[in-house]
Design a protein around this motif. Structure first.
Motif, PDB file in Angstrom:
ATOM      1  N   ASP A 221      22.696  42.303  79.301  1.00  0.00           N
ATOM      2  CA  ASP A 221      23.733  43.967  78.575  1.00  0.00           C
ATOM      3  C   ASP A 221      23.342  44.210  77.269  1.00  0.00           C
ATOM      4  N   LEU A 222      23.300  45.467  76.848  1.00  0.00           N
ATOM      5  CA  LEU A 222      23.232  46.082  75.631  1.00  0.00           C
ATOM      6  C   LEU A 222      24.575  45.794  74.505  1.00  0.00           C
ATOM      7  N   ILE A 223      24.051  45.692  73.406  1.00  0.00           N
ATOM      8  CA  ILE A 223      25.282  45.569  72.301  1.00  0.00           C
ATOM      9  C   ILE A 223      25.960  46.894  72.494  1.00  0.00           C
ATOM     10  N   LEU A 224      27.283  47.075  72.887  1.00  0.00           N
ATOM     11  CA  LEU A 224      27.928  48.318  72.486  1.00  0.00           C
ATOM     12  C   LEU A 224      27.952  48.658  71.311  1.00  0.00           C
ATOM     13  N   ASP A 227      32.393  53.204  69.718  1.00  0.00           N
ATOM     14  CA  ASP A 227      32.952  53.926  70.315  1.00  0.00           C
ATOM     15  C   ASP A 227      32.759  53.819  71.682  1.00  0.00           C
ATOM     16  N   GLN A 228      31.133  52.958  72.435  1.00  0.00           N
ATOM     17  CA  GLN A 228      31.570  52.168  74.240  1.00  0.00           C
ATOM     18  C   GLN A 228      32.916  51.415  74.311  1.00  0.00           C
ATOM     19  N   GLN A 229      32.768  50.038  73.323  1.00  0.00           N
ATOM     20  CA  GLN A 229      33.363  49.106  72.914  1.00  0.00           C
ATOM     21  C   GLN A 229      35.643  49.993  73.311  1.00  0.00           C
ATOM     22  N   THR A 253      25.942  64.311  75.644  1.00  0.00           N
ATOM     23  CA  THR A 253      25.005  63.547  77.053  1.00  0.00           C
ATOM     24  C   THR A 253      24.012  62.830  75.737  1.00  0.00           C
ATOM     25  N   GLY A 254      23.787  61.666  76.364  1.00  0.00           N
ATOM     26  CA  GLY A 254      23.337  60.534  75.393  1.00  0.00           C
ATOM     27  C   GLY A 254      24.234  59.481  74.918  1.00  0.00           C
ATOM     28  N   SER A 255      25.446  59.569  75.190  1.00  0.00           N
ATOM     29  CA  SER A 255      26.239  58.652  74.447  1.00  0.00           C
ATOM     30  C   SER A 255      26.363  57.203  75.305  1.00  0.00           C
ATOM     31  N   GLY A 256      26.024  56.812  76.351  1.00  0.00           N
ATOM     32  CA  GLY A 256      26.001  55.902  76.577  1.00  0.00           C
ATOM     33  C   GLY A 256      27.239  54.839  77.823  1.00  0.00           C
ATOM     34  N   LYS A 257      27.651  56.225  78.736  1.00  0.00           N
ATOM     35  CA  LYS A 257      28.808  56.480  79.537  1.00  0.00           C
ATOM     36  C   LYS A 257      28.479  54.980  80.789  1.00  0.00           C
ATOM     37  N   THR A 258      26.736  55.096  80.818  1.00  0.00           N
ATOM     38  CA  THR A 258      26.519  54.152  81.675  1.00  0.00           C
ATOM     39  C   THR A 258      26.872  52.626  82.232  1.00  0.00           C
ATOM     40  N   GLU A 259      26.790  52.333  80.654  1.00  0.00           N
ATOM     41  CA  GLU A 259      26.615  51.582  79.994  1.00  0.00           C
ATOM     42  C   GLU A 259      28.217  50.852  80.234  1.00  0.00           C
ATOM     43  N   ARG A 290      17.732  51.873  89.612  1.00  0.00           N
ATOM     44  CA  ARG A 290      17.215  50.506  88.985  1.00  0.00           C
ATOM     45  C   ARG A 290      18.491  49.931  88.226  1.00  0.00           C
ATOM     46  N   ARG A 291      19.125  51.139  87.099  1.00  0.00           N
ATOM     47  CA  ARG A 291      20.151  50.593  86.251  1.00  0.00           C
ATOM     48  C   ARG A 291      20.988  49.331  86.855  1.00  0.00           C
ATOM     49  N   PHE A 292      21.535  50.367  88.036  1.00  0.00           N
ATOM     50  CA  PHE A 292      22.429  49.743  88.789  1.00  0.00           C
ATOM     51  C   PHE A 292      21.985  47.801  88.774  1.00  0.00           C
ATOM     52  N   ARG A 406      26.115  60.678  70.334  1.00  0.00           N
ATOM     53  CA  ARG A 406      24.856  59.751  71.245  1.00  0.00           C
ATOM     54  C   ARG A 406      24.685  58.548  70.691  1.00  0.00           C
ATOM     55  N   VAL A 407      24.120  57.574  71.459  1.00  0.00           N
ATOM     56  CA  VAL A 407      23.947  55.972  71.143  1.00  0.00           C
ATOM     57  C   VAL A 407      23.286  55.991  69.932  1.00  0.00           C
ATOM     58  N   GLU A 408      22.751  54.786  68.672  1.00  0.00           N
ATOM     59  CA  GLU A 408      21.936  54.726  68.050  1.00  0.00           C
ATOM     60  C   GLU A 408      21.422  56.268  67.099  1.00  0.00           C
ATOM     61  N   LEU A 575      18.656  63.512  83.731  1.00  0.00           N
ATOM     62  CA  LEU A 575      17.463  62.643  83.781  1.00  0.00           C
ATOM     63  C   LEU A 575      17.440  62.334  82.032  1.00  0.00           C
ATOM     64  N   ASP A 576      16.706  61.150  81.778  1.00  0.00           N
ATOM     65  CA  ASP A 576      16.729  60.357  80.516  1.00  0.00           C
ATOM     66  C   ASP A 576      15.211  60.011  80.016  1.00  0.00           C
ATOM     67  N   PHE A 577      14.737  61.112  79.879  1.00  0.00           N
ATOM     68  CA  PHE A 577      13.436  61.233  79.166  1.00  0.00           C
ATOM     69  C   PHE A 577      13.469  61.437  78.439  1.00  0.00           C
ATOM     70  N   GLY A 615      16.121  64.986  73.079  1.00  0.00           N
ATOM     71  CA  GLY A 615      15.885  64.277  72.328  1.00  0.00           C
ATOM     72  C   GLY A 615      16.750  63.019  71.985  1.00  0.00           C
ATOM     73  N   ARG A 616      16.173  62.292  73.313  1.00  0.00           N
ATOM     74  CA  ARG A 616      16.995  61.556  73.877  1.00  0.00           C
ATOM     75  C   ARG A 616      16.538  59.785  73.319  1.00  0.00           C
ATOM     76  N   GLY A 617      14.749  60.428  72.876  1.00  0.00           N
ATOM     77  CA  GLY A 617      14.400  58.943  72.559  1.00  0.00           C
ATOM     78  C   GLY A 617      14.238  59.593  71.206  1.00  0.00           C
TER      79      GLY A 617
HETATM   80  P1  ADP Z   1      24.964  58.997  79.314  1.00  0.00           P
HETATM   81  O1  ADP Z   1      25.219  58.721  81.081  1.00  0.00           O
HETATM   82  O2  ADP Z   1      26.228  58.820  78.672  1.00  0.00           O
HETATM   83  O3  ADP Z   1      23.936  60.448  79.655  1.00  0.00           O
HETATM   84  P2  ADP Z   1      23.745  56.910  79.002  1.00  0.00           P
HETATM   85  O4  ADP Z   1      24.185  55.528  79.817  1.00  0.00           O
HETATM   86  O5  ADP Z   1      22.233  57.384  80.214  1.00  0.00           O
HETATM   87  O6  ADP Z   1      24.229  57.720  78.748  1.00  0.00           O
HETATM   88  O7  ADP Z   1      22.712  56.131  77.818  1.00  0.00           O
HETATM   89  C1  ADP Z   1      21.529  57.000  76.996  1.00  0.00           C
HETATM   90  C2  ADP Z   1      20.538  55.956  76.782  1.00  0.00           C
HETATM   91  O8  ADP Z   1      20.920  55.077  75.494  1.00  0.00           O
HETATM   92  C3  ADP Z   1      20.143  55.247  77.965  1.00  0.00           C
HETATM   93  O9  ADP Z   1      18.769  54.685  77.094  1.00  0.00           O
HETATM   94  C4  ADP Z   1      20.132  54.287  77.636  1.00  0.00           C
HETATM   95  O10 ADP Z   1      20.133  52.804  77.688  1.00  0.00           O
HETATM   96  C5  ADP Z   1      20.736  53.892  75.849  1.00  0.00           C
HETATM   97  N1  ADP Z   1      22.228  52.659  75.395  1.00  0.00           N
HETATM   98  C6  ADP Z   1      23.294  52.757  75.940  1.00  0.00           C
HETATM   99  N2  ADP Z   1      23.760  52.349  75.048  1.00  0.00           N
HETATM  100  C7  ADP Z   1      23.395  51.501  74.149  1.00  0.00           C
HETATM  101  C8  ADP Z   1      23.547  50.710  73.506  1.00  0.00           C
HETATM  102  N3  ADP Z   1      25.385  50.435  73.390  1.00  0.00           N
HETATM  103  N4  ADP Z   1      22.340  50.577  72.212  1.00  0.00           N
HETATM  104  C9  ADP Z   1      21.461  50.588  72.667  1.00  0.00           C
HETATM  105  N5  ADP Z   1      21.373  51.769  73.948  1.00  0.00           N
HETATM  106  C10 ADP Z   1      22.022  51.941  74.297  1.00  0.00           C
END
Ligand code: ADP
Ligand code: ZN
Length: 760
Positions: A221-224, A227-229, A253-259, A290-292, A406-408, A575-577, A615-617
């Motif tokens: 698991d990633l450390i939330l 906001d995610q927490q 987009t990229g805020s870490g919803k899937t996590e 794969r993520r799930f 967005r995360v990070e 897509l997340d590239f 801008g996701r990386g």
């Molecule tokens: P969204 O679904 O909101 O577009 P994602 O869940 O795809 O965002 O997350 C975007 C990226 O950030 C993914 O590569 C994911 O692994 C990464 N990520 C999510 N949460 C964290 C976190 N707490 N710390 C570091 N990376 C994270």
């Protein structure tokens, strides 16, 4: 015990006497018809023990008493007193195909979307489940009751003893071949035991499928982030109670919803419950799976390429509770999880969640109802929620959770709006303007990747006659034919009609027709000419016909084997590239100027979603939007990533125009081969609906009739009208009251679409 052979019709129909009907069992049956009516039938004595709700039966129906397949929805209900009842002819399924709670849910769908209950059941239960695809009946034996005690006092040959030993050690029926192998005997000892009534033959359905799920590498698991927490806590609260609540996760987009989904589902699984995750079909990429797959040990992925056998196999695994997480498109909302713990619907704004054929349900609303009945939370996630969902959350009916970053601390990409009206290249017929061309070159030179979006497949969307001032249309549809140069044909994107391009205008006979506009094929050619060294892949439904080719192209893109990915909607989604540093939108106007109440919403969503691909990386990204309406408020708000600003503005406009979500709609379409007849009949229909509305009273409105925006489709003329009311229940009541007296001429077809998304 006699072998039940009642899964075939009984040998002879028995004469049921009217007088005897009162104390006979009856069953309520629904047929796949567009009617809310249920039908009562007598249950013959021989079937009484076997019949249960959720099974299919054969019943005589209509004048000729033709046998039709229906679903049992209730057993033992008192029949209507007036009519003489017919008898059920046969039971088709040994076990119910659907559990009681899901049966009730299908009734809700039929009511809510004005379909027939039988139609809903027929469509919700996969064909593979009905056919029991991928299974076969095998002959098994089991011990008769008290067999071991009886056998103890008998003198039996050793081989027969061996058979009894095998059966006493197994916990259920054993297939004949396995029994023979385990007892090291042939068939005769088995038959001898059967004749002594010590063992019983039974038939069992076994799957011929084997588990071929390759476990994905485990991931920690990633450390939330905070906001995610916060979002996770908001979901865990109703989850732990447990109670139903709908939570709208509005996260950029990229805020870490899937996590967040994954963590909430982790909790659900720890209670021994199951989760359903609904995604648009296009997001069912190996990336998501794969993520799930890396976080949960048992997953069922329900995508549209499954064979009947695979679908049936998953359905059964799910029903047995062997699956922790079901991921699938729209119809996965019907997954038969025995202990549902949560439903997540990701990319809530996607239109593919609405079914475009009867029953015209929206998976979000079905998910809402299912989770409400189950008393569990529903999580809706999107960077650009529909105004329907946002409005509910804003009013406090649902809970709104915002993830604004967005995360990070990655920034959202800057969006540059480019006016193509003054671009020297575009004015010469190029698709890629000067600014975008420079940016593509720079991105590639810097080792980045580029995504180009154009929502039009084919080479040119129009073959234009300068004299008629008209494009060549499909003979069967009111739609321009698209030039597909690779095939050398003009193609109708609606009905697949095709023909070679005419030398002269089919209407006026004038030569010198012109191809206008550009689709993805022409864009691809331009890209290859302008960037001859770049590795380019086009992604649209023409290029990605082969199953798996979509995934394969994405995988190559991920590995950096492709520099420029260009295509339709297919590439705008989820897509997340990390290495994508530039996204270009070739034409933001095509959607904006559609005659559709959601045109602004779709344009906003599109720009926000494609911007989400960059801008996701580590590297920064940017977005270039080419448009002829650079000052349009929607495009400006999208460029500023201002969803809240957009939503406020758009909600105000919807209220002003009495459009959803300020009101509720149902669209009625009448279709037929003769336009005059369609027009005349829909006028009558509208008069009837108006009269019914007057009888009911309340704020019921009707708009139309009018020709549909696409007047002719697949040889049929189409007229429509719109019913609206402040509350959808009022529309339903209105229609149900009017319905019995609607009698269209036979050659006409009628469709009613509640909460329509497609207004063409
Ligand atoms: P969204 O679904 O909101 O577009 P994602 O869940 O795809 O965002 O997350 C975007 C990226 O950030 C993914 O590569 C994911 O692994 C990464 N990520 C999510 N949460 C964290 C976190 N707490 N710390 C570091 N990376 C994270
Ligand atoms: Zn056509």
């Amino acid at each position: 015990m006699p072998q039940p052979r009642l899964f075939d019709p009984p040998d002879a129909p028995e004469p049921w006497e009217l007088a005897a009907e009162a104390d006979r069992t009856t069953a309520e049956i629904v047929l796949p018809l567009p009617t809310p009516t249920t039908f009562h039938y007598l249950v013959p004595d021989a079937l009484r023990e076997l019949i249960r709700p959720g099974q299919r039966v054969k019943v005589p129906f209509g004048r000729g008493d033709q046998l039709r397949v229906g679903f049992v929805v209730a057993v033992g209900t008192p029949p209507p007193a007036t009519r003489r009842l017919k008898s059920i002819d046969a039971v088709i399924d040994r076990e119910p195909l659907i559990a009681d709670d899901m049966l009730a849910l299908t009734k809700w769908i039929a009511d809510r979307y004005l379909g027939g209950w039988g139609q809903v059941l027929d469509s919700v239960i996969p064909a593979g489940v009905k056919k029991q695809a991928g299974t076969r009946e095998i002959r098994c034996f089991q011990l008769a009751e008290g067999a071991l005690e009886k056998a103890a006092g008998m003198k039996l040959p050793p081989r027969q003893r061996a058979v009894l030993d095998v059966l006493s050690e197994s916990d259920g029926p054993v297939p004949v071949d396995q029994l023979e192998a385990a007892a090291q005997c042939g068939t005769s000892p088995i038959h001898a035991l059967r004749d002594k009534k010590l063992i019983l033959p039974v038939r069992q359905r076994r799957s011929t499928m084997t588990d071929d799920v390759v476990p994905a590498a485990r991931m920690a698991d990633l450390i939330l982030n905070p906001d995610q927490q916060r979002a996770l806590d908001a979901i865990l609260e109703p989850l732990r109670t447990p109670r139903h609540e709908t939570i709208l996760l509005h996260g950029v987009t990229g805020s870490g919803k899937t996590e967040i989904y994954i963590r909430a589902i982790r909790e659900v699984v720890s209670y021994g419950r199951q989760a359903i995750v609904l995604v648009p079909e296009i997001s069912l990429t190996p990336q998501t799976i794969r993520r799930f797959g890396s976080r949960f040990s048992s997953l069922a992925v329900l995508h549209s390429h499954l064979s009947d056998a695979e679908r049936h196999w998953h359905w059964q695994r799910i029903a047995r509770g062997e699956v922790e997480v079901v991921i699938g498109a729209r119809s996965a909302v019907f997954a038969p999880t025995p202990h549902l713990g949560i439903i997540v619907l990701d990319e809530e704004h996607e239109t593919t969640f609405k079914q475009n054929a009867t029953p015209r349900y929206h998976a979000r609303e079905v998910a809402r109802e299912r989770s409400r009945r189950a008393g569990v939370p529903l999580v809706l996630g999107s960077a650009t929620p529909t105004l329907e969902s946002f409005d509910r959350a804003r009013q406090g009916i649902d809970r709104l959770i915002e993830l604004p970053n967005r995360v990070e601390q990655r920034p959202l990409p800057p969006v540059v709006v480019v006016d193509t009206r003054t671009d020297p290249l575009v004015s010469r017929g190029h698709s890629i303007g000067r600014g975008l061309q420079h940016s593509i070159k720079r991105s590639i030179d810097d080792g980045g990747q580029v995504i180009l979006f154009l929502n039009l497949r084919g080479y040119s969307p129009v073959l234009w006659c300068l004299k008629c001032n008209e494009g060549v249309k499909c003979p069967d549809c009111d739609i321009s034919l698209t030039w597909h140069r690779d095939r050398g044909r003009l193609l109708c994107h609606s009905c697949d009609f095709d023909m070679p391009p005419p030398e002269r205008c089919p209407k006026c006979g004038q030569p010198g027709m012109k191809y206008l506009g550009a689709g993805t094929q022409k864009l691809e050619q331009e890209v290859r000419t302008k960037f001859p060294d770049a590795r380019v892949v086009r992604m649209d439904s023409d290029a990605m016909k082969k199953p798996g080719s979509h995934d394969e192209a994405l995988e190559r893109f991920r590995k950096g084997e492709i520099d420029i990915l260009l295509g339709t909607q297919m590439i705008a989604k989820g897509l997340d590239f990390p290495n994508v540093t530039l996204v270009g939108v070739i034409d933001a106007d095509s959607m904006l100027h559609q005659p559709d109440l959601r045109a602004a919403e779709r344009t906003f969503q599109l720009i926000a979603q494609v911007a989400g691909r960059t801008g996701r990386g580590e590297k920064a990204g940017r977005v270039i939007v080419q448009t002829m309406s650079p000052d349009d408020a929607v495009i400006q708000l999208a460029a500023q990533h201002d969803y809240l600003g957009f939503a406020e503005r758009e909600l105000a406009q919807r209220r002003e125009h009495q459009a959803p979500p300020a009101t509720n709609l149902a669209r009625v379409i009448v279709r037929g081969p003769r336009e005059d007849l369609v027009r005349a009949e829909i006028r009558k229909l509208v008069e009837h609906l108006k009269a019914t509305a007057l009888e009911i009273g309340g704020d019921l409105r009707i708009l139309g009739p009018a020709p549909a925006p696409i007047l002719k489709l697949k040889k049929l003329f189409r007229y429509h009208c719109q019913l609206s009311a402040p509350d959808v229940e009022q529309i339903l009541a209105w229609w149900r009251k009017a319905e019995p007296k609607i009698a269209l001429t036979e050659e006409l077809e009628l469709t009613i679409d509640v909460d329509p998304l497609d207004l063409r």
